[in-house]
Design an enzyme around this catalytic site. Structure first.
Site, short mmCIF file in Angstrom:
data_model
loop_
_atom_site.label_atom_id
_atom_site.label_comp_id
_atom_site.label_asym_id
_atom_site.label_seq_id
_atom_site.Cartn_x
_atom_site.Cartn_y
_atom_site.Cartn_z
N CYS A 114 0.81 -1.22 0.00
CA CYS A 114 0.00 0.00 0.00
C CYS A 114 0.85 1.28 0.00
O CYS A 114 0.37 2.35 -0.36
CB CYS A 114 -0.95 0.01 1.20
SG CYS A 114 -2.09 -1.38 1.16
N HIS A 250 -3.34 7.45 1.89
CA HIS A 250 -3.74 6.11 1.45
C HIS A 250 -5.15 5.86 1.97
O HIS A 250 -5.47 6.18 3.11
CB HIS A 250 -2.77 5.08 2.02
CG HIS A 250 -3.21 3.67 1.79
ND1 HIS A 250 -3.67 3.22 0.57
CD2 HIS A 250 -3.29 2.60 2.63
CE1 HIS A 250 -4.00 1.94 0.67
NE2 HIS A 250 -3.78 1.55 1.91
N ASN A 280 -10.11 -0.07 -0.45
CA ASN A 280 -8.65 0.00 -0.36
C ASN A 280 -8.07 -0.59 -1.65
O ASN A 280 -8.15 -1.80 -1.88
CB ASN A 280 -8.19 -0.80 0.86
CG ASN A 280 -6.68 -0.74 1.07
OD1 ASN A 280 -5.94 -0.34 0.17
ND2 ASN A 280 -6.23 -1.16 2.23
#
Ligand code: UT7
Length: 323
Positions: A114, A250, A280
């Protein structure tokens, strides 16, 4: 004079299929209410059968090139942040390179889960300021729907597919924080925490595997480490929270985004939030949010932006840039 890596264009791509939280209620002991309350996610996009990460990345890359008024052949280097490359090798970046008609440059993937896009931006910046490349296409693209355990309600409702890209170009600045372009980067990892978030397959097992996560533990690290890395990056250029126009975090969980903003001292009306629409998307989440933020008029030329991300590794970091 100081060499700066300035954003020339931005773009994104989302696969056509939208999956709303309620769809999971048919197969899992979960609910739209739980997913929304605990993560902020309302829907996500899933790639179609046969649609790969390099396909998504190519669409986003072409959108960013169009926005910059450039062709694929104008690019010196392509860096693709992904943990879901089409094949073990070659890199998905080389597939994008062929798809955009780039024959003279070089392309490679960056794998920091990520945090991948933040790592890719920092590496693109290094290539530009050191004179190894002048125009760098930086992409984040993922198909996490391919590495889900569809029986694990604690993970499979959280992730989505998508891609975003920026074109960076070298320019001369004055060397102060008023310059456009990347002003500071801060990268970190700590492999002692590798078991908190990982995929249980790969070359070693000869199967792709599925994502495993100790969500609560990752949450705890995220809240602590994201504000810390953002502060570190801002400190490097003598800036503080009051100077920030937009935090582009993020997009893993709205509660992490809110806690980090609070720790940073930035109000939520200065945070770009897309987690409700995308879920996500790992390395794709920040370039997706940048592109959406520009498209809807939030991010404007001259704005000071802080991006921050954390993911498997653990790997985390932040980039401060002026748009
Ligand atoms: O992008 C990389 C970084 N990743 C992240 O940042 C993710 C970080 N973690 C998180 O976002 C959160 O920890 C989650 C959203 C994964 C989970 O939220 P939480 O508030 O930490 O919930 P929890 O794991 O403590 O679970 C609470 C309860 C549990 O039930 P019990 O043990 O209290 O009976 C879970 O079994 O919620 C249950 N649960 C669910 N219930 C309904 C877990 N998943 C679900 C679900 N639907 N989908």
């Amino acid at each position: 004079m100081t060499r700066r890596a300035v954003v020339k264009g931005v773009g994104h791509y989302l696969p056509a299929r939208i999956v709303r939280n309620a769809e999971f209620e048919a197969t899992l002991d979960t609910s739209d209410e739980w997913i929304k309350a605990r993560s902020g996610i309302e829907r996500r996009h899933f790639a179609a059968e046969g649609e790969t990460t390099s396909d998504l990345a190519t669409h986003a890359a072409k959108a960013a090139l169009d926005h910059a008024g450039l062709a694929g052949s104008d690019i010196d280097a392509i860096i693709l942040a992904t943990s879901t490359a089409d094949n073990t090798f070659p890199s998905a970046a080389t597939m994008v390179q062929a798809n955009i008609g780039n024959e003279h440059g070089y392309a490679f993937d960056v794998q920091a889960v990520c945090a991948g896009f933040v790592y890719a931006l920092a590496n693109a910046n290094a290539l530009i300021v050191s004179g190894q490349a002048n125009r760098v296409l930086v992409i984040g693209a993922e198909t996490f729907s391919r590495i889900m355990d569809w029986t694990d309600r604690s993970t499979c409702v959280l992730f989505g597919d998508g891609a975003g890209a920026v074109v960076l170009e070298g320019a001369d600045g004055t060397g102060d924080a008023g310059d456009r372009g990347i002003l500071a980067t801060d990268l970190n990892s700590d492999g002692r925490f590798r078991d908190l978030l990982y995929v249980d397959g790969g070359v070693a097992t000869q199967n792709t595997g599925v994502l495993r996560m100790q969500g609560k533990e990752v949450f705890r690290h995220a809240v602590e480490k994201l504000a810390q890395t953002a502060h570190t990056a801002l400190d490097k250029v003598g800036l503080g929270a009051d100077d920030v126009d937009w935090v582009v975090p993020h997009q893993a969980n709205i509660r992490i985004i809110q806690s980090t903003a609070k720790k940073l001292g930035v109000d939520m009306d200065r945070v770009v939030v897309t987690v409700q629409d995308h879920g996500n998307t790992s390395a794709a989440s920040i370039p997706l949010a940048l592109s959406v933020g520009v498209a809807n008029g939030q991010i404007k030329r001259g704005d000071l932006i802080v991006t921050e991300a954390i993911g498997g590794g653990l790997a985390w970091g932040a980039v401060v840039l002026r748009w």
